[in-house]
Design an enzyme around this catalytic site. Structure first.
Site, PDB file in Angstrom:
ATOM      1  N   ASP A  84      31.163  34.437  38.141  1.00 48.36           N
ATOM      2  CA  ASP A  84      31.526  35.014  36.378  1.00 48.36           C
ATOM      3  C   ASP A  84      30.663  36.751  36.547  1.00 48.36           C
ATOM      4  OD1 ASP A  84      32.515  35.934  34.145  1.00 48.36           O
ATOM      5  OD2 ASP A  84      31.466  35.014  33.295  1.00 48.36           O
ATOM      6  N   GLU A 103      32.323  42.427  38.575  1.00 53.15           N
ATOM      7  CA  GLU A 103      32.288  43.927  38.214  1.00 53.15           C
ATOM      8  C   GLU A 103      31.955  45.428  38.065  1.00 53.15           C
ATOM      9  OE1 GLU A 103      34.398  39.963  36.549  1.00 53.15           O
ATOM     10  OE2 GLU A 103      33.099  41.050  35.976  1.00 53.15           O
ATOM     11  N   ASP A 163      38.178  37.064  29.956  1.00 52.11           N
ATOM     12  CA  ASP A 163      38.688  36.746  28.046  1.00 52.11           C
ATOM     13  C   ASP A 163      39.334  37.647  27.510  1.00 52.11           C
ATOM     14  OD1 ASP A 163      35.540  36.342  29.377  1.00 52.11           O
ATOM     15  OD2 ASP A 163      34.833  38.598  28.468  1.00 52.11           O
TER      16      ASP A 163
END
Length: 790
Positions: free
Chosen positions: A451, A454, A519
């Site tokens: 995860d 970024e 998400d």
């Protein structure tokens, strides 16, 4: 980034200079080098006090030409750089020819050529790109008089440089610390041309009219931001463009000049590759050769993944209860995923299970697998190291964390308190991080959810590798992060057994599958956003993609959950995951026991995917080889000559032969398009003739799932549980308007075993009988289409 204020004026705050003519052409070993001053040269005096742009056009591979524009060649060309041709660069001959009558010089790289107008009295700037002739009758890719196809062009005032802020005296540019410098090119858009790709973008499928910034960000699925920015786009005219810049790229896709795609970067160089088709399959195959083919995934990864969800509370009892509840309601889970809170709060990622909730994780995982409730286990990680864990202290002491320019460890409190970032440009840090991952694999972990990745800082940072540019590291960090974790999994489980579940990506990250869409909200609009994101990423060389079934944020209404289940189980990979609420079906609808309840619908669609595995696993190998998306595959890949296919963003192909149209309405009504040919509903056997639009209404146990004319579809045995079984045994061979003979994908079926090994190919002979069935085992059968039911 817009450099113009309309057609006539320069944007406020900029100096803009354009390559005004091709003054000189020099032949090089790989192609042509053009000297292009930013004013037309009529006298010797015009050569003074004038900037120039050098344009190097080179043959990179058959059907691929690179174009690099440079202002000041003495500027450092700092890394990181994309790993191009990772499987080896193929030999290519740069053919150069002159046409005195036309006044042009041509560089050819196989099917692709660049035609440059020679220096002369016209003082022209004109570079046109032509591709291989196409057999298509589509007006979108008409041939030129010489049999080639016009692709695009660099015409007047299409290549240049810009300064910001604007200077009033050129002497000011002696100190560039107060200026930003940009390079830009503008490729021509033809009438009716559409542009697609540029990563996993959730807005409109056709990018014409959009301003796009390639800069990885954690923005969810309802904004212009993207987790996976890929500097590649595909044109409906049968070519693609790969921008060889891992940092920030700004594109104006028909949004500054309506007839051009403008690409700009900060710096003194801009390089991109033009990739010829003529079909999208051809373009993607060459793009995969350039940036890397996707990795191969094991069969178990295609099954249903169940997550604990994000902020929910769980322990061993909760996990086992979920899995037993799924089994009791008819659904087999293949992979169980432990999200963040397998670790203690304030300690992510320290690689240590929360001892209060998981006192013996190795034994717990072993018990789960031994029970048959699940076959594999995945855990969540990220590259951020919170300061309250032991991992931080060790990594900080040994210099494994990114530092500020003054030598401090770079930290902030966004996400985790005092978190730092693993410096993956440090080989020792990479080795340490892999060793930490090994401790997870030691306890029985099979896959890793990578995860985040970024929010990579670019200011006040000092990477261990001093040759890298922090701005270029921002997007590229996702490549390094996923590569390191993928290699750790390969070292433990084998080259074709490594499985990621990644969120951030850039060009080349397709080599380390797989990714998911981030998400999304629990709404039908967000499901449609996810479809668009998956379609766009699939056009950038990513074969495998997933999303959060039911949506991540919020709690889905039962009807949305069930429609998303149908969509999610037709993606290459399928995961139930939420934020603050669970995604097990009985929590969605108060355990409705009916055949239209969430539990029954999930069991139904899990069974559909399980039975499709002989087809899906064979198609996965085709996708990997060609750099194609397995699912979601945009309709334009299979039907490029159908103009409608370039605008379809609410349906997709699953492999070569299945067309799926998710339902977004509570009523069950859905409108979809079938290209030319006969199409058979997999559920009812109804045959429809395309091309045309159709409207149907579906219950929760069905949706438009149509089989392409000429398909031989292999289905696994009815009632089989678990995604891994013998794909060559006890299968149903279903022939849909079968065409005698032939080895095309639409009239032949590859047979693979559960390891992915190809055993043979089944076709239909001239007599209508099946050929090649000797590789099948057990009680296989041939099914009549009109009797087919899943």
């Amino acid at each position: 980034m817009k450099f113009r204020d309309g057609m006539w004026m320069t944007a406020e705050g900029f100096n803009v200079e354009y390559a005004e003519e091709t003054y000189e052409i020099t032949q090089t070993e790989k192609g042509l080098s053009l000297l292009c001053p930013t004013r037309k040269i009529f006298t010797r005096g015009n050569t003074l006090n004038t900037s120039t742009v050098t344009i190097d056009i080179e043959a990179a591979a058959e059907g691929i030409i690179s174009v690099e524009t440079t202002h000041w060649a003495g500027a450092q060309n700092r890394g990181p750089h994309f790993e191009l041709f990772p499987d080896g660069k193929p030999a290519v001959e740069a053919k150069i020819s002159s046409d005195e009558a036309a006044g042009t010089t041509t560089l050819s790289a196989g099917s692709l050529s660049a035609v440059v107008t020679n220096p002369g009295e016209q003082h022209a700037f004109d570079i046109r790109f032509r591709g291989a002739a196409s057999s298509s009758s589509s007006g979108a890719r008409e041939s030129e008089s010489d049999g080639t196809r016009h692709l695009t062009a660099l015409l007047g005032r299409s290549v240049g440089l810009a300064y910001s802020p604007a200077w009033s005296n050129a002497m000011q540019t002696g100190d560039m610390r107060d200026f930003s410098h940009y390079m830009f090119t503008q490729t021509q858009l033809s009438v009716g041309e559409t542009v697609h790709g540029l990563g996993e973008r959730f807005g409109a499928f056709n990018k014409v009219g959009q301003s796009v910034t390639l800069w990885n960000a954690d923005g969810g699925t309802s904004s212009e931001q993207a987790y996976k920015n890929v500097s590649f786009w595909l044109s409906s005219r049968g070519y693609g463009v790969f921008i060889d810049h891992p940092g920030r790229v700004e594109l104006e896709v028909g949004s500054e000049r309506c007839t051009r795609v403008q690409t700009s970067v900060e710096g003194q160089r801009l390089k991109w590759f033009l990739i010829d088709g003529p079909t999208p399959r051809d373009v993607l195959a060459r793009y995969a050769m350039l940036t890397g083919r996707p990795g191969t995934l094991p069969a178990w990864s295609f099954g249903l993944w169940l997550s604990t969800s994000f902020t929910t509370s769980y322990d061993e009892e909760t996990v086992r209860g979920f899995l037993e509840g799924m089994r009791a309601r008819g659904t087999q889970v293949d992979v169980f995923h432990y999200d963040c809170f397998w670790m203690k709060g304030f300690r992510w990622t320290d690689f240590v299970f929360d001892a209060e909730r998981f006192p013996d994780p190795k034994a717990q995982i072993a018990r789960l697998k031994a029970s048959g409730l699940v076959s594999k286990v995945c855990v969540w990680i990220n590259p951020y190291i919170a300061q309250h864990g032991a991992a931080f202290r060790e990594a900080a002491a040994k210099g494994y964390l990114l530092r500020r320019k003054n030598g401090d460890v770079w930290q902030w409190d966004l996400w985790q308190a005092g978190m730092a970032l693993v410096d993956l440009t440090n080989p020792a840090a990479v080795a340490w991080y892999k060793a930490c991952l090994a401790t997870l694999l030691d306890v029985g972990v099979d896959a890793l959810k990578t995860d985040f990745g970024e929010r990579i800082p670019t200011r006040d940072v000092a990477w261990f590798d001093t040759s890298v540019d922090p701005e270029r590291m921002h997007n590229y960090y996702a490549f390094l992060y996923n590569k390191v974790v993928y290699e750790a999994l390969q070292a433990r489980h084998g080259n074709n057994e490594a499985v990621l579940f990644a969120r951030a990506a850039c060009a080349g990250t397709q080599r380390f599958p797989l990714v998911w869409g981030g998400d999304c909200e629990s709404t039908p609009e967000a499901m449609a956003e996810s479809v668009r994101g998956g379609l766009g990423l699939g056009l950038c060389g990513f074969s495998f993609w997933s999303n959060d079934i039911g949506g991540f944020e919020g709690s889905p209404q039962p009807w949305i959950y069930k429609r998303w289940v149908a969509f999610g189980l037709l993606c290459s990979h399928s995961r139930l995951h939420g934020s603050s609420s669970y995604r097990v079906p009985w929590t969605i609808d108060a355990d409705d026991p009916s055949d239209q309840g969430c539990s029954a619908v999930l069991a139904r669609w899990t069974a559909v995917k399980t039975r499709l595995m002989p087809y899906l696993f064979a198609q996965a190998a085709v996708a990997v080889q060609g750099g194609l998306p397995l699912s979601l595959r945009a309709m334009c890949i299979e039907f490029p000559d159908d103009p409608t296919s370039w605008y379809l963003d609410r349906q997709f192909m699953v492999g070569d032969s299945l067309l799926a149209a998710p339902v977004f309405e509570e009523s069950g009504e859905v409108q979809f398009y079938l290209p030319q040919g006969s199409w058979t509903s997999l559920f009812t056997g109804q045959v429809r003739q395309g091309p045309g639009w159709f409207t149907e209404t579906h219950g929760f146990d069905s949706m438009p799932l149509y089989v392409r004319e000429g398909t031989i579809l292999l289905l696994g045995k009815k009632g089989v549980k678990g995604i891994v079984y013998d794909y060559e045994a006890d299968v149903e061979v279903c022939v849909f308007q079968g065409k005698p003979g032939g080895w095309s994908s639409s009239s032949a079926a590859a047979v693979v075993d559960k390891s992915g090994k190809k055993l043979g190919t089944i076709t239909v002979g001239e007599d209508g009988e099946l050929q090649g069935t000797d590789v099948l085992r057990g009680a296989w059968s041939r099914s009549a289409v009109d009797a087919l039911r899943l």
